[in-house]
Scaffold this motif. Structure first.
Motif, PDB file in Angstrom:
ATOM      1  N   ARG A  15       0.282  -0.814   0.276  1.00 13.31           N
ATOM      2  CA  ARG A  15      -0.281  -0.427   0.215  1.00 13.31           C
ATOM      3  C   ARG A  15       0.625   1.535  -0.289  1.00 13.31           C
ATOM      4  O   ARG A  15       2.098   1.181   1.346  1.00 13.31           O
ATOM      5  CB  ARG A  15      -1.004  -0.051   1.213  1.00 13.31           C
ATOM      6  CG  ARG A  15      -1.773   0.902   1.247  1.00 13.31           C
ATOM      7  CD  ARG A  15      -2.900   0.767   2.695  1.00 13.31           C
ATOM      8  NE  ARG A  15      -3.499   2.020   2.619  1.00 13.31           N
ATOM      9  CZ  ARG A  15      -3.693   3.143   3.324  1.00 13.31           C
ATOM     10  NH1 ARG A  15      -3.386   2.088   4.617  1.00 13.31           N
ATOM     11  NH2 ARG A  15      -4.305   3.872   3.821  1.00 13.31           N
ATOM     12  N   ILE A  16       0.640   2.187  -1.295  1.00 15.68           N
ATOM     13  CA  ILE A  16       1.305   3.347  -1.123  1.00 15.68           C
ATOM     14  C   ILE A  16       0.679   4.187  -0.055  1.00 15.68           C
ATOM     15  O   ILE A  16      -0.338   4.939  -1.052  1.00 15.68           O
ATOM     16  CB  ILE A  16       2.050   3.830  -2.275  1.00 15.68           C
ATOM     17  CG1 ILE A  16       2.285   2.663  -2.627  1.00 15.68           C
ATOM     18  CG2 ILE A  16       2.307   5.191  -2.544  1.00 15.68           C
ATOM     19  CD1 ILE A  16       2.832   2.942  -4.184  1.00 15.68           C
ATOM     20  N   ASP A  17       1.371   4.812   0.364  1.00 13.97           N
ATOM     21  CA  ASP A  17       0.344   6.020   1.155  1.00 13.97           C
ATOM     22  C   ASP A  17       0.448   6.820   0.096  1.00 13.97           C
ATOM     23  O   ASP A  17       1.565   8.227   0.413  1.00 13.97           O
ATOM     24  CB  ASP A  17       0.642   6.754   2.188  1.00 13.97           C
ATOM     25  CG  ASP A  17      -0.135   7.751   3.312  1.00 13.97           C
ATOM     26  OD1 ASP A  17      -1.036   7.732   2.683  1.00 13.97           O
ATOM     27  OD2 ASP A  17       0.483   8.109   4.099  1.00 13.97           O
ATOM     28  N   MET A  18      -0.320   8.158   0.090  1.00 15.73           N
ATOM     29  CA  MET A  18      -0.852   9.287  -1.606  1.00 15.73           C
ATOM     30  C   MET A  18      -0.515  10.545  -0.470  1.00 15.73           C
ATOM     31  O   MET A  18      -0.389  11.940  -1.049  1.00 15.73           O
ATOM     32  CB  MET A  18      -1.664   9.059  -2.245  1.00 15.73           C
ATOM     33  CG  MET A  18      -1.244   7.961  -3.352  1.00 15.73           C
ATOM     34  SD  MET A  18      -0.188   7.757  -4.069  1.00 15.73           S
ATOM     35  CE  MET A  18      -0.412   9.038  -5.589  1.00 15.73           C
ATOM     36  N   THR A  19      -0.357  10.809   0.828  1.00 15.29           N
ATOM     37  CA  THR A  19      -0.910  11.763   1.328  1.00 15.29           C
ATOM     38  C   THR A  19       0.204  12.585   1.018  1.00 15.29           C
ATOM     39  O   THR A  19       0.181  14.266   0.949  1.00 15.29           O
ATOM     40  CB  THR A  19      -1.496  11.272   2.904  1.00 15.29           C
ATOM     41  OG1 THR A  19      -2.188  10.953   2.844  1.00 15.29           O
ATOM     42  CG2 THR A  19      -1.477  12.998   3.513  1.00 15.29           C
ATOM     43  N   PRO A  20       2.366  12.404   1.461  1.00 15.22           N
ATOM     44  CA  PRO A  20       2.062  13.167   1.765  1.00 15.22           C
ATOM     45  C   PRO A  20       3.221  13.901   0.161  1.00 15.22           C
ATOM     46  O   PRO A  20       3.479  15.379  -0.155  1.00 15.22           O
ATOM     47  CB  PRO A  20       3.885  12.480   1.795  1.00 15.22           C
ATOM     48  CG  PRO A  20       2.919  10.855   2.920  1.00 15.22           C
ATOM     49  CD  PRO A  20       2.071  11.150   2.080  1.00 15.22           C
ATOM     50  N   MET A  21       2.288  13.404  -1.486  1.00 17.19           N
ATOM     51  CA  MET A  21       2.455  13.298  -2.507  1.00 17.19           C
ATOM     52  C   MET A  21       2.122  15.119  -3.077  1.00 17.19           C
ATOM     53  O   MET A  21       1.821  15.373  -3.503  1.00 17.19           O
ATOM     54  CB  MET A  21       2.491  11.840  -3.607  1.00 17.19           C
ATOM     55  CG  MET A  21       3.075  12.803  -4.691  1.00 17.19           C
ATOM     56  SD  MET A  21       2.601  11.473  -5.810  1.00 17.19           S
ATOM     57  CE  MET A  21       1.382  10.272  -6.176  1.00 17.19           C
ATOM     58  N   VAL A  22       0.545  14.334  -2.077  1.00 18.88           N
ATOM     59  CA  VAL A  22      -0.532  15.224  -2.932  1.00 18.88           C
ATOM     60  C   VAL A  22      -0.456  17.024  -1.856  1.00 18.88           C
ATOM     61  O   VAL A  22      -0.463  17.932  -2.247  1.00 18.88           O
ATOM     62  CB  VAL A  22      -1.940  14.834  -2.067  1.00 18.88           C
ATOM     63  CG1 VAL A  22      -3.110  15.676  -2.699  1.00 18.88           C
ATOM     64  CG2 VAL A  22      -2.289  13.333  -3.227  1.00 18.88           C
ATOM     65  N   ASP A  23       0.124  16.005  -0.672  1.00 22.20           N
ATOM     66  CA  ASP A  23       0.652  17.814   0.354  1.00 22.20           C
ATOM     67  C   ASP A  23       1.878  18.584  -0.942  1.00 22.20           C
ATOM     68  O   ASP A  23       1.791  19.617  -1.556  1.00 22.20           O
ATOM     69  CB  ASP A  23       1.423  17.337   1.040  1.00 22.20           C
ATOM     70  CG  ASP A  23      -0.098  16.974   2.185  1.00 22.20           C
ATOM     71  OD1 ASP A  23      -1.015  17.067   1.855  1.00 22.20           O
ATOM     72  OD2 ASP A  23       0.355  16.242   3.171  1.00 22.20           O
TER      73      ASP A  23
END
Length: 137
Positions: A15-23
């Protein structure tokens, strides 16, 4: 043969957490919007005279357009010559913004001169005129 190890019932999914990239992307978008300079187009297209070299205009500038039939446009609205000075003063908000006159090459020299005079009367220190770039030797 070789011994095989089986994981029975334990299956993990990657699972890749996309939150830091979106931030990061949102921060970049906000930075680009804040640092961009928006110049309002006068709302009418004119044929600019050709020149060999023209100076690049500053980013935040006031624009006035003069059409071939000698109509004057400021901020997308047609204005009379008497309105140029008060409108330019109001739009400058006390800043020393340059004014660019985008005149059609077929417009009257008298109208161009009157707009230039009104701009100077409004207190604009730097009045420039837009030209089309031509690579003629």
């Amino acid at each position: 043969m070789g011994a095989e190890v089986h994981n029975q019932g334990r299956h993990e999914s990657a699972r890749i957490d996309m939150t830091p990239m979106v931030d990061c992307v949102l921060v970049l978008v906000i930075f680009l919007v804040v640092s961009s300079a928006f110049v309002q187009d006068p709302g009418v297209e004119v044929q600019k005279p050709d020149v060999r070299a023209s100076e690049v205009a500053e980013r935040n500038a006031l624009l006035i357009a003069i059409t071939a039939d000698n109509r004057i446009y400021f901020d997308g609205q047609e204005v009379r010559i008497e309105q140029v000075s008060p409108l330019v003063q109001k739009a400058a908000f006390g800043q020393e913004l340059p004014l660019i006159i985008r005149a059609d090459k077929a417009c009257s020299h008298g109208v161009f001169s009157a707009v230039y005079t009104e701009a100077k009367r409004a207190g604009v220190a730097h009045v420039q005129f837009a030209t089309a770039f031509s690579d003629v030797h």
